[in-house]
Design a protein around this motif. Structure first.
Motif, PDB file in Angstrom:
ATOM      1  N   ASP A  86      36.725  13.628  25.385  1.00  0.00           N
ATOM      2  CA  ASP A  86      38.065  13.551  24.816  1.00  0.00           C
ATOM      3  C   ASP A  86      38.926  12.552  25.580  1.00  0.00           C
ATOM      4  O   ASP A  86      39.032  12.612  26.806  1.00  0.00           O
ATOM      5  CB  ASP A  86      38.714  14.938  24.860  1.00  0.00           C
ATOM      6  CG  ASP A  86      40.018  14.992  24.091  1.00  0.00           C
ATOM      7  OD1 ASP A  86      40.095  14.381  23.010  1.00  0.00           O
ATOM      8  OD2 ASP A  86      40.972  15.639  24.568  1.00  0.00           O
ATOM      9  N   GLY A  87      39.537  11.616  24.855  1.00  0.00           N
ATOM     10  CA  GLY A  87      40.416  10.634  25.477  1.00  0.00           C
ATOM     11  C   GLY A  87      39.729   9.362  25.939  1.00  0.00           C
ATOM     12  O   GLY A  87      40.395   8.450  26.442  1.00  0.00           O
ATOM     13  N   ARG A 126      48.127  10.485  19.649  1.00  0.00           N
ATOM     14  CA  ARG A 126      48.315  10.398  21.094  1.00  0.00           C
ATOM     15  C   ARG A 126      49.367   9.346  21.463  1.00  0.00           C
ATOM     16  O   ARG A 126      49.338   8.782  22.551  1.00  0.00           O
ATOM     17  CB  ARG A 126      46.986  10.075  21.812  1.00  0.00           C
ATOM     18  CG  ARG A 126      45.913  11.142  21.657  1.00  0.00           C
ATOM     19  CD  ARG A 126      46.311  12.396  22.396  1.00  0.00           C
ATOM     20  NE  ARG A 126      45.332  13.452  22.237  1.00  0.00           N
ATOM     21  CZ  ARG A 126      44.428  13.782  23.151  1.00  0.00           C
ATOM     22  NH1 ARG A 126      44.363  13.132  24.288  1.00  0.00           N
ATOM     23  NH2 ARG A 126      43.581  14.766  22.946  1.00  0.00           N
ATOM     24  N   ALA A 141      43.636   9.625  29.655  1.00  0.00           N
ATOM     25  CA  ALA A 141      43.446  11.008  29.203  1.00  0.00           C
ATOM     26  C   ALA A 141      44.097  11.999  30.165  1.00  0.00           C
ATOM     27  O   ALA A 141      44.741  12.969  29.744  1.00  0.00           O
ATOM     28  CB  ALA A 141      41.949  11.310  29.064  1.00  0.00           C
ATOM     29  N   ARG A 145      47.245  14.499  29.292  1.00  0.00           N
ATOM     30  CA  ARG A 145      47.162  15.963  29.413  1.00  0.00           C
ATOM     31  C   ARG A 145      48.280  16.498  30.296  1.00  0.00           C
ATOM     32  O   ARG A 145      48.861  17.558  30.005  1.00  0.00           O
ATOM     33  CB  ARG A 145      45.792  16.363  29.964  1.00  0.00           C
ATOM     34  CG  ARG A 145      44.685  16.332  28.922  1.00  0.00           C
ATOM     35  CD  ARG A 145      43.448  17.055  29.401  1.00  0.00           C
ATOM     36  NE  ARG A 145      42.758  16.336  30.449  1.00  0.00           N
ATOM     37  CZ  ARG A 145      41.790  15.460  30.237  1.00  0.00           C
ATOM     38  NH1 ARG A 145      41.422  15.173  29.007  1.00  0.00           N
ATOM     39  NH2 ARG A 145      41.189  14.858  31.246  1.00  0.00           N
TER      40      ARG A 145
END
Length: 217
Positions: A86-87, A126, A141, A145
């Motif tokens: 993810d990311g 995002r 990422a 977060r």
């Protein structure tokens, strides 16, 4: 059983000729310059059939298809297939960049509690906007977060151990130092300050944690 496309991983085009477009990874996608590719990128740096993304039970696999100018993941040139996280940032030659996201099932900003302020986040893409300016390039990422965790609990102090678990995950959290978190916070502050030097959005509350100070627009 009905399948919702938003449950699939998603590829979001960042810098390059396809900027802003997105694709759901519910099947294998071939990327290249040839018009027959699933994702056709009109740039001569890109090979006719350049790279392939394959959804598997273990995750989405990225592989280079013998391209002339290479495929990169998070700045590292591929020497073999990799499972995307993810990311992750995927770069096709030097011409087109993509961000890989595990799922697009999160509610869009407009429906997510009606949060408003000088700093805005759109989870679907995002994107982060500060003083009506979009951050380019996108946050890493880990930075994203961290910022999203503070944004979700806007105005509330989030304990440092909670931030470490959220950003690095429970398995790695034990090995993450306070210095590593401080360094990440510093980098994030610098990114935000580049767009709005008049306000410090991320506030450290000594002995307690960190909070987001997001003034009204």
């Amino acid at each position: 059983m009905d399948v919702n496309l938003e449950d699939y991983p998603i590829l979001v085009a960042q810098e390059g000729p396809l900027k802003g477009e997105r694709w759901y990874l519910d099947h294998t996608l071939v990327l290249g310059r040839d018009p027959s590719c699933d994702i056709s990128i009109p740039d001569r740096q890109i090979s006719r059939y350049h790279a392939r993304l394959t959804p598997t039970p273990e995750g989405v696999i990225l592989e280079d298809m013998g391209s002339k100018n290479g495929t990169h993941c998070n700045g590292d040139k591929l020497t073999g297939p990799v499972v995307l996280q993810d990311g992750d940032m995927v770069q096709i030659a030097l011409a087109q960049q993509f961000m890989f996201l595990i799922s697009d099932a999160t509610m869009p900003l407009a429906e997510n509690g009606g949060r408003t302020g000088r700093l805005m986040i759109d989870l679907r893409s995002r994107r982060v906007l500060v003083a009506q300016q979009q951050l380019v390039p996108p946050l890493s990422a880990q930075q994203f977060r961290l910022l999203w965790t503070l944004y979700e609990q806007q105005g509330e102090v989030v304990p440092r151990p909670d931030l470490i678990v959220t950003v690095w995950g429970e398995e790695q959290a034990a090995g993450v130092s306070d210095q590593a978190l401080d360094a990440l916070i510093r980098r994030l502050r610098d990114r935000l300050a580049a767009y709005d030097p008049t306000h410090q959005y991320i506030v450290t509350v000594r002995g307690h944690g960190v909070r987001l100070d997001n003034p009204a627009e």
